[in-house]
Design an enzyme around this catalytic site. Sequence first.
Site, PDB file in Angstrom:
ATOM      1  N   GLU A   1      46.691  45.138  37.141  1.00  0.00           N
ATOM      2  CA  GLU A   1      45.893  44.374  38.111  1.00  0.00           C
ATOM      3  C   GLU A   1      45.030  45.399  38.835  1.00  0.00           C
ATOM      4  O   GLU A   1      44.909  46.523  38.348  1.00  0.00           O
ATOM      5  CB  GLU A   1      46.808  43.529  39.028  1.00  0.00           C
ATOM      6  CG  GLU A   1      47.891  44.304  39.763  1.00  0.00           C
ATOM      7  CD  GLU A   1      47.397  44.945  41.017  1.00  0.00           C
ATOM      8  OE1 GLU A   1      47.041  44.217  41.942  1.00  0.00           O
ATOM      9  OE2 GLU A   1      47.402  46.201  41.090  1.00  0.00           O
ATOM     10  N   MET A   2      44.421  45.040  39.963  1.00  0.00           N
ATOM     11  CA  MET A   2      43.424  45.962  40.515  1.00  0.00           C
ATOM     12  C   MET A   2      43.526  46.233  42.016  1.00  0.00           C
ATOM     13  O   MET A   2      42.588  46.771  42.607  1.00  0.00           O
ATOM     14  CB  MET A   2      42.014  45.438  40.185  1.00  0.00           C
ATOM     15  CG  MET A   2      41.785  45.310  38.679  1.00  0.00           C
ATOM     16  SD  MET A   2      40.122  44.803  38.240  1.00  0.00           S
ATOM     17  CE  MET A   2      39.213  46.283  38.646  1.00  0.00           C
TER      18      MET A   2
ATOM     19  N   SER B   1      48.185  36.171  33.524  1.00  0.00           N
ATOM     20  CA  SER B   1      47.125  35.260  33.078  1.00  0.00           C
ATOM     21  C   SER B   1      46.630  35.603  31.679  1.00  0.00           C
ATOM     22  O   SER B   1      45.999  34.778  31.030  1.00  0.00           O
ATOM     23  CB  SER B   1      45.951  35.318  34.049  1.00  0.00           C
ATOM     24  OG  SER B   1      45.451  36.643  34.121  1.00  0.00           O
ATOM     25  N   ASP B   2      46.896  36.847  31.239  1.00  0.00           N
ATOM     26  CA  ASP B   2      46.435  37.234  29.911  1.00  0.00           C
ATOM     27  C   ASP B   2      47.268  38.403  29.380  1.00  0.00           C
ATOM     28  O   ASP B   2      47.954  39.075  30.141  1.00  0.00           O
ATOM     29  CB  ASP B   2      44.947  37.596  29.927  1.00  0.00           C
ATOM     30  CG  ASP B   2      44.619  38.666  30.941  1.00  0.00           C
ATOM     31  OD1 ASP B   2      44.695  38.375  32.153  1.00  0.00           O
ATOM     32  OD2 ASP B   2      44.328  39.794  30.538  1.00  0.00           O
TER      33      ASP B   2
END
Length: 238
Positions: free
Chosen positions: A179-180, A203-204
């Site tokens: 994530e970020m 989510s992916d």
Amino acid sequence: MSTPHNNAEKGDIAETVLMPGDPLRAKFIAENFLENPVCYNSIRGMLGYTGTYKGIPVSVQGSGMGMPSIGIYSYELYHEYDVKNIIRIGTAGAIADNVNLRDIVIGVSASTNSGYASQYRLPGTYAPTASWKLISAAVKSAEEIGSRYHVGNIFSSDTFYDDSGSLAEWNKMGVLAIEMEAAALYMNAARAGKNALCILTISDCPLKGLSTTAEERQNTFTEMMKIALETVDKIKNI
Ligand code: HPA
């Protein structure tokens, strides 16, 4: 009192804040999960609301995408608005082989390729870490809800579109998901002497080329919200 990025007055924001990346998601959460929500910020469209959950005051504030953005908003929440706990709620890409679409990931620690830690002038490599009281309450909540969840190290990246293709290297180190934002949030919390946690839904799966549908994202989002709100309930007297 306000800051360059937040027009809330002191006292407008609860001591625990949920932080999705998307400000419109903050609006959705406030309107669908909180009682009596009041909007306290709209500067740059980075919406923030305070309401209650089971009678406990709780705020929900967009963070924007990436570490510079969550760095600004979380810094001001901790230092200008006396916020004690920030729980980021977001989406992530799976890295570990056993992490699948729609799983929940609770980020105990956040490895990163960001230079955010350089401001602290540490003579070594800092390990951004979540707060145990939030980790422990979130794990209990995930158990009670019956979620499929993982607890461990996540990777906070400065890049969404990345030329290095390095996810396989993070996979070898047992990192769960990409994530970020979490690493900067954990560092701000540590420096402020406050608490932070990042709860994610997958989510992916970039390594497997899979992604969720919009409907699946909505359902797992609701599950993550329940975990986050039950975490808020569990820490209310700590
Ligand atoms: N990379 C970075 N952030 C993300 C991803 C990803 O693949 N998926 C969801 N957030």
